[in-house]
Each structure stands twice: as structure tokens, then as C-alpha cells.
Design an enzyme around this catalytic site. Structure first.
Site, short mmCIF file in Angstrom:
data_model
loop_
_atom_site.label_atom_id
_atom_site.label_comp_id
_atom_site.label_asym_id
_atom_site.label_seq_id
_atom_site.Cartn_x
_atom_site.Cartn_y
_atom_site.Cartn_z
N ASP A 161 0.85 -1.19 0.00
CA ASP A 161 0.00 0.00 0.00
C ASP A 161 0.89 1.24 0.00
OD1 ASP A 161 -2.31 1.73 0.32
OD2 ASP A 161 -3.36 -0.05 1.07
N HIS B 229 -2.83 3.09 -4.83
CA HIS B 229 -2.21 2.69 -3.55
C HIS B 229 -0.78 2.17 -3.79
CE1 HIS B 229 -5.63 3.25 -0.87
NE2 HIS B 229 -6.41 2.69 -1.77
N GLU C 47 -9.77 2.57 -5.57
CA GLU C 47 -9.38 3.96 -5.31
C GLU C 47 -8.17 4.41 -6.11
OE1 GLU C 47 -10.93 4.36 -0.72
OE2 GLU C 47 -8.91 3.58 -0.98
#
Ligand code: TNX
Length: 563
Positions: free
Chosen positions: A202, A273, A353
Site C-alpha cells: 500500500d 495505492h 481507489e
């Protein structure tokens, strides 16, 4: 005084109160035709009729040793008065199914596959008496060594409802060592769950050693600081933070999970990410020469000359993987090492995302879109995921992605994890894709359980009752499509979970509720029946030394969140 206490314990452990059966998840069928108890003591034999039952036997053996100080006699030949684990050719007909019979002649667990034996052992563990308190554990163990443990006569026939019963752990926002990951895997096993989704990469840290790209962990495994307080934070703690797992450690964890019939699904996040990977190899960005934007209070410690940085706060960041040949090459290399380590059929490639700002600004991306007839950046994301899927499929594996992989068109063989509600899961199932449900409002265990928590959480309000009320097959979904819902999973994102104790506080008792949602037949489920069993389970949580949440006991939490 000691004697009074001992007498009290002896009566407590052998008395009728413990004949009550409180198994979570609720078995499919359970009968208690005859009253009585069978006593397990240090003369009791543990008989395994097949080498494949050995994992279950070892698990039981260690559990009895650790929590009760009791060692059984290990045997290969059948005997009466024994605990027998018997792998049969003919079983319940369901994968993971088992029968358990406890009567005056002993305990017999039968199944047609080793995981069935293992789940039978988990039920047997829940038949053991649980002390009300962990105090005086030493004298308790001594008493048990003399008096043994009584379990109620019972006949159980059981099997799981869903094939996918998952738990996720984010080790990027906060890192947890191998020893604790194993503990977490034990908790999964004790709840008869069978998938561990390991979130390994991440923005705030890359946690898996990749031999071909050593900087991923050397640089990407560490950040210069972490925000203090809730996002965006009041300041940085200016303390370098990080860690990673070596490939040897990863192998050790995979083997540990396999002995507990748990498949580990590794997650390598893309295209978003990706800050930690980009900090290690800036060429992965469309703009390798632009500095990382660190929103919020960045640290003033560490390597300030470095242009690209591992993030120090939470959220979503603009700098994502560039869909370049360099990136695809890199990701294929990374995934090859990952697939060499993890035997799982599923590889999670993230997909959530991913802001499109950088791709919009990049001449390279715009050119690529034109060349491939992609009408917008969503289709570019789809192109990205499709290429990665082809590579993963070519090695005989399948991808799982978060529901955003639906945007711009789903890759042909993808399984979708639906986290933004159930809508993504429904759309995917209607397109005949497999789905794992993980909707935020029901199974995000990073949410608060009480209106007033003692320490920070990400927000949200998801009580144990709410988790229990969850039904993974949406009412809106056509019945013919229900088979695409493989099961569900709870996610544990660790932005605000900095310690092992906090992990357990967030998990328990909500994990009990989820385990029943995923295992027990729909019609056998009801809060009224669950609550008294949950109270027994809390004693087990205590016995294991966990800090479970007591929010359940505060009537104030019965009211919905006001926000
Ligand atoms: C969204 S759920 C994320 C995570 C965060 C989480 C916090 C998902 C696929 N992405 O990156 O940690 O919210 O609840």
C-alpha cells in the site's frame, strides 16, 4: 484460602453448568438425546486413523496443553474411552462437513476430508468447559490435571454454508510480525473460517520481499513518520516506521495456514495505492521527476533528499502506477515471485481507489488510450487490469479485485470483492462473475463498535448485532445468480490499529457473528439463540488472553449512530 478456591474451581469445572453446549458457528444439526458427560483427562487417548487427520490432532493437543495444561496419550490403534479422529471414505457429502459424537464410550469425529476433521475438532474445543476467570491459571491447570475436563454428551452433524469464509489484515498501515500473523491465523481457524486475505502492499509500506527488486522493501518498507491523530493529523511523530516479511517467513506462514486449512490470498495493489513501490522505483510513475505530494503534516525526519516518498498519512494519493511497459514488466516479475510463493488459486490485485488525475495529465497515457481506442481513463484502468489478468491466468491462477475493477469493463475471469455496499457484487454476479461480499456497513471491523471508544477508530459504527444481521446473498439478486456469491469477508484496515491488543479489540466479538453468518444455515440463525452462546464465547476470548470489546453490554450502543 487456597483450598476454598480450589474446591470452588473443582465444583465449577465438573458441575452441571458446563453441560450447556455453546458452539459458534451454530452447527447444522445437534442433538442431546442422553444426558451425561464424558471426562477427558491425562489418560485419555487421542487416536488418529489416518495421517491426514494429524493436523487436527496436533491443533487439539496444543490447545489442551496451552489452555488447560492437559496432555493426551497419542495412539494409532482404536480404543474405547478415546477421542478418535476418523477419516472415512464416505462422509457428509459436503466439503468440510463432519460428524461428532460424544457419549460414554468417548468422542468420535468423522469426516471425509481432513478439513472436516479439523472443523470437528474446533467444535470439540468449544465443548470444553471455560473458566470464568483467567486468574490462578496455574492452580487451575493443576486441578484439571487431576480431575480432567467434562464435556456434555452430544451428537452433531455439520457442514459450512459458504465455501469462502474470509478475514483480511492490512499489514501496511501498521505492521504485524510473523508471530502475530500466525496468531491471527489461529483465530481464523478457531472460527471455522478458511481464507486469509493478506494486504501486503500500500502507500504506507511494501511488506513482501521481492528478490528481483530489493528496494521495494529496503526503501518501500519504511516511512519517515506517521501522522498523529485522525487524518489528516495534527503533526508527524517523526519516527521512522516499517518492516517486511522475507520470502522464507512468507513460506513459513503459508505452511502454518495450510495446516489449519486456510488459504492465504496475497494482495499486491495496483494501479493505485502504489506510493511505496514508486518511492522505491520512481520509473513506475508517469512523472518520475516530480516529488511525492505528502498531504497533511509530513515528517521532517529521514531522507529529505528523496523525491518520491512512502506516505505518512492515510487516504488516497494521486501518484499511481503508469501503464507503461516498464510497469507491466515490473508487475509481472513481482507477481511471478508472488505466485511462486503462494499456492492460492486467487491472487488479489487491488484495483480500488485509483485517482485518474495523473493519467489525464500524462501525454504518454493519452497517446496509449488513442492507440488502443480507449474512450476514457476508466477504460485505461480496465486495460491495465486486463493485461495483468492475462498474465495471472497464463500461470493457471485467477484474479480478485475490489469492485472498482468493474469501471470501464470487467476482466473476463475476475472475481469481485464488493466493498462499497453490495451494488458491485450484484452487478458482477449478474455478469456471471464470482463475488466475495465485504460491504463496509456490515463487515468493516476497523469501524467503531461503541459510540464512545477509548481510542481512535477510522469512524463508522458497526455493532456485533449489525454484523450478525448480515446476509451475503442480496435479496435483490435473482435466485439463479446466488451461486456466484462465494461468501463474505471482514476487512481489518489498520490506519488506527497500532497494536496486537487493538487488533483483537476490533475483531472480537464481531468475528463470532461473521463466522455464524458464513457457516450456519440461514434458517438456523437468530440473535436470540446467538446471544447466550456469545456470552460463553466471550469467556473463551478471555481464556485466550484477548482484549475483546464489551460494547455489547452498554445499552447506549443499541441506538444507531447519529451522523
Ligand atoms: C478504503 S476498502 C480502502 C482502504 C482503507 C479503508 C478504510 C478498500 C478497498 N480501500 O484503503 O484502508 O477504506 O476503511
Amino acid at each position: 484460602m487456597r483450598n476454598v478456591f480450589s474446591t470452588f474451581l473443582v465444583s465449577l469445572l465438573s458441575c452441571c453448568g458446563y453441560a450447556q453446549v455453546a458452539i459458534i458457528p451454530q452447527p447444522v444439526e445437534m442433538k442431546q438425546p442422553v444426558k451425561g458427560t464424558f471426562r477427558i483427562n491425562s489418560q485419555t487417548r487421542l487416536v488418529v486413523n489416518n495421517q491426514d487427520g494429524q493436523n487436527a490432532a496436533d491443533f487439539l493437543d496444543k490447545y489442551l496443553e496451552k489452555f488447560y495444561g492437559l496432555e493426551l496419550v497419542k495412539e494409532k490403534t482404536p480404543a474405547t474411552g478415546a477421542i478418535t479422529l476418523s477419516l472415512e471414505k464416505k462422509g457428509t457429502g459436503y466439503p468440510g462437513g463432519y460428524t461428532l459424537l460424544a457419549d460414554k464410550t468417548g468422542v468420535v469425529i468423522k469426516a471425509s476430508d481432513p478439513e472436516g476433521i479439523f472443523y470437528g475438532v474446533q467444535s470439540l474445543i468449544q465443548l470444553l468447559p471455560v473458566p470464568d476467570t483467567n486468574e490462578h491459571a496455574g492452580s487451575r491447570k493443576r486441578i484439571i490435571q487431576t480431575n480432567g475436563l467434562s464435556i456434555p454428551f452430544v451428537s452433531i452433524s455439520d457442514y459450512p454454508r459458504f465455501a469462502y469464509r474470509g478475514m483480511h489484515l492490512d499489514v501496511c498501515r501498521h505492521f504485524f510480525p510473523v508471530s502475530y500473523v500466525k496468531q491471527y491465523i489461529d483465530y481464523i481457524a478457531l472460527h471455522k473460517m478458511n481464507y486469509f486475505h493478506w494486504h501486503l502492499t500500500d502507500d504506507q509500506g511494501w511488506r513482501i520481499e521481492i528478490k528481483k527488486y530489493p528496494l521495494l522493501t529496503k526503501t518501500g518498507g519504511y516511512r519517515n513518520g506517521t501522522i498523529i491523530g485522525h487524518h489528516p493529523g495534527t503533526a508527524s511523530d517523526n519516527t521512522p516506521y516499517g518492516g517486511y516479511y522475507t520470502q522464507d517467513e512468507i513460506k513459513e506462514v503459508i505452511a502454518y495456514a495450510a495446516e489449519r486449512y486456510i488459504t492465504i490470498i496475497p494482495e499486491i495493489e495496483m494501479p493505485g495505492h502504489a506510493s511505496a513501490a514508486i518511492a522505491a522505483y520512481p520509473q513506475l510513475s508517469c512523472f518520475p521527476d516530480s516529488a511525492t505530494v505528502i498531504p497533511g503534516p509530513a515528517s521532517n525526519a529521514g531522507n529529505r533528499q528523496q523525491l518520491k516518498k512512502v506516505q505518512e498519512t492515510w487516504g488516497v494519493f494521486e501518484d499511481v502506477f503508469c501503464p507503461s511497459e516498464y510497469t507491466f514488466h515490473f508487475l509481472e516479475d513481482v507477481l511471478d515471485e508472488v505466485m511462486n510463493l503462494f499456492p492460492s488459486k486467487y491472487i488479489h490485485i487491488g484495483g480500488d481507489e485509483c485517482p485518474k488525475d495523473v493519467w489525464k495529465k500524462s501525454a504518454f497515457c493519452q497517446e496509449l488510450m488513442k492507440k488502443n481506442g480507449l474512450k476514457d481513463e476508466h477504460e485505461l484502468q480496465s486495460y491495465f487490469i486486463n493485461r495483468i489478468e492475462k498474465h495471472i491466468n497464463s500461470k493457471g491462477r485467477n484474479i480478485i479485485g475490489w469492485n472498482e475493477i468493474l469501471e470501464g469493463g470487467l476482466a473476463p475471469n475476475a472475481t469481485v470483492m464488493s466493498w462499497q455496499g453490495e451494488a458491485g457484487g450484484i452487478t458482477a454476479a449478474n455478469q456471471r462473475h464470482n463475488v466475495i461480499m465485504t460491504p463496509g456497513g456490515y463487515v468493516y471491523f476497523d469501524h467503531s463498535q461503541a459510540h464512545k471508544e477509548d481510542s481512535l477508530t477510522i469512524g463508522g459504527f458497526t455493532t456485533v448485532q449489525k454484523v450478525y444481521s448480515y446476509e451475503p446473498v442480496p435479496a435483490k439478486l435473482d435466485k439463479s445468480k446466488a451461486k456466484y456469491i462465494l461468501g463474505a469477508q471482514a476487512n481489518l484496515w489498520t490506519e488506527y490499529i497500532t497494536s496486537e491488543a487493538k487488533v483483537e479489540y476490533q475483531l472480537f466479538p464481531r468475528m463470532s457473528a461473521l463466522s455464524e453468518v458464513l457457516w450456519s444455515p440461514r434458517e438456523k440463525r437468530g440473535w436470540k439463540g446467538f446471544e447466550p452462546r456469545l456470552l460463553e464465547q466471550l469467556k473463551r476470548y478471555h481464556l485466550w488472553g484477548t482484549q475483546y470489546s464489551r460494547a455489547l453490554f452498554d445499552p447506549a450502543n443499541a441506538k444507531p449512530a447519529t451522523k
